[in-house]
Design a protein around this motif. Structure first.
Motif, short mmCIF file in Angstrom:
data_model
loop_
_atom_site.label_atom_id
_atom_site.label_comp_id
_atom_site.label_asym_id
_atom_site.label_seq_id
_atom_site.Cartn_x
_atom_site.Cartn_y
_atom_site.Cartn_z
N ARG A 2 -1.60 8.77 37.98
CA ARG A 2 -2.92 7.88 37.76
C ARG A 2 -2.61 6.22 38.06
O ARG A 2 -1.62 5.97 37.75
N THR A 4 -2.79 2.43 37.28
CA THR A 4 -2.54 1.73 36.18
C THR A 4 -3.72 0.83 35.71
O THR A 4 -4.37 0.28 36.52
N SER A 43 -11.27 4.86 35.89
CA SER A 43 -11.47 5.93 34.97
C SER A 43 -11.87 7.35 35.52
O SER A 43 -12.13 8.22 34.75
N TYR A 46 -9.53 9.99 34.90
CA TYR A 46 -9.09 10.00 33.85
C TYR A 46 -9.82 11.14 32.95
O TYR A 46 -11.23 11.32 33.23
N ASP A 47 -9.32 12.06 32.19
CA ASP A 47 -9.94 12.96 31.22
C ASP A 47 -10.28 11.80 30.08
O ASP A 47 -10.06 10.97 30.01
N HIS A 48 -11.27 12.61 29.18
CA HIS A 48 -11.80 12.11 28.10
C HIS A 48 -10.53 11.23 27.21
O HIS A 48 -10.62 10.10 26.64
N ALA A 49 -9.59 12.16 26.84
CA ALA A 49 -8.56 11.86 25.78
C ALA A 49 -7.90 10.78 26.33
O ALA A 49 -7.47 9.93 25.57
N SER A 50 -7.55 10.82 27.82
CA SER A 50 -6.70 9.72 28.58
C SER A 50 -7.35 8.51 28.40
O SER A 50 -6.73 7.52 28.12
N PHE A 51 -8.65 8.54 28.58
CA PHE A 51 -9.50 7.18 28.67
C PHE A 51 -9.62 6.59 27.28
O PHE A 51 -9.21 5.37 27.27
N LYS A 53 -7.31 6.73 24.89
CA LYS A 53 -5.90 6.23 24.52
C LYS A 53 -5.68 5.29 25.60
O LYS A 53 -5.00 4.17 24.87
N GLU A 54 -5.77 5.14 26.88
CA GLU A 54 -5.31 4.14 27.84
C GLU A 54 -6.27 3.05 28.11
O GLU A 54 -5.88 2.02 28.44
N ASP A 59 -6.25 5.94 19.38
CA ASP A 59 -5.86 7.18 19.34
C ASP A 59 -7.04 8.20 19.54
O ASP A 59 -8.08 8.10 18.87
#
Length: 271
Positions: A2, A4, A43, A46-51, A53-54, A59
């Motif tokens: 992924r 940065t 993005s 990125y999946d939704h959870a990673s989006f 969080k990161e 959280d």
């Protein structure tokens, strides 16, 4: 691997910091803006959870995956969390309904400790608060699915997590008069349910109950949203309390325009 992504990129799209606690948001967003190309491009992988969080730098909700499955079971199409062009920068898109509305998460810039990400729907005049958090939204969907009889697909989508929220047949066993009463007592507070109950009081000519319910709506149950005050203003106007109606509308108009649930210009002209 992924890419940065700097959190500064996400923060640059946010509105100026504001308190979202005991008092309403007082800074008004003047317009929605497109997400920056760097965010949209990064993005995409990125999946939704990673989006969440990161990039949103918070959280992700524990049962976000179950919510995404549920939305698909209800006929909505998942969309990229970075598909934010033309949207209010604070939303994280999840899915699009056949009618074209986006179910999303709302990332307040300075949410108080313990406040979870609300579930909202992007509409023509801003955002509509669907639930105060993901768990509450899933719980309501399971209740309504059980009552309507299309629960099998929804329950399969949620999986074992559904047992943490609702037991099939509980509404029938409760012997409550209607689903709205059950939702308010067993699940939580929802803007559309409170507004519907208030409107029913008005239709029956019970102005006292309507005023009590409308005032209850404004008691900081939905911090950051001006909609409760805007709706209460309309209730007060309908029962002839013009001065109080204007006062409630003024409080609402101190909130971001996209939390009013209606056109900002229409109400500002009434004051």
């Amino acid at each position: 691997m992924r890419p940065t992504v700097s959190r500064v990129a996400f923060a640059s799209g946010l509105l100026a910091p504001r308190a979202v606690g005991a008092s309403l948001v007082t800074t008004r967003c003047t317009s929605s803006s497109a997400a920056s190309p760097s965010i949209a491009a990064a993005s995409a992988t990125y999946d939704h959870a990673s989006f969440v969080k990161e990039i949103a730098a918070t959280d992700p909700p524990e049962h976000l995956h179950s919510l995404l499955n549920l939305l698909q079971a209800r006929g909505e199409m998942l969309v990229s969390p970075g598909a934010k062009r033309g949207l209010i920068p604070l939303v994280v898109p999840l899915s699009e309904s056949p009618a074209g509305n986006l179910t999303s998460l709302l990332r307040w810039p300075t949410a108080p400790s313990g406040m979870e990400m609300p579930v909202v729907e992007v509409r023509n005049h801003g955002l509509w608060l669907m639930a105060k958090n993901v768990n509450q939204y899933i719980h309501r969907m399971l209740v309504e699915a059980d009552i309507s009889g299309y629960g099998d697909d929804v329950w399969s989508a949620v999986g074992d997590a559904g047992e943490n929220f609702y037991t099939k047949g509980d509404f029938k066993e409760s012997q409550m008069a209607d689903v709205d009463a059950y939702l308010l007592k067993k699940v939580g507070l929802f803007p559309d349910v409170i507004e519907r109950k208030t409107s029913l009081h008005l239709e029956k000519g019970d102005h006292v109950s309507a005023l009590i319910t409308g005032e209850f709506y404004t008691r900081d149950h939905f911090p950051g949203f001006g909609r409760p005050f805007m709706f209460n203003s309309e209730v007060l106007r309908r029962v002839g309390r013009t001065t109080e109606a204007k006062d409630s509308a003024r409080v609402a108009l101190k909130s971001p325009w996209w939390t009013l649930g209606c056109r900002y210009e229409v109400w500002s002209l009434l004051l």
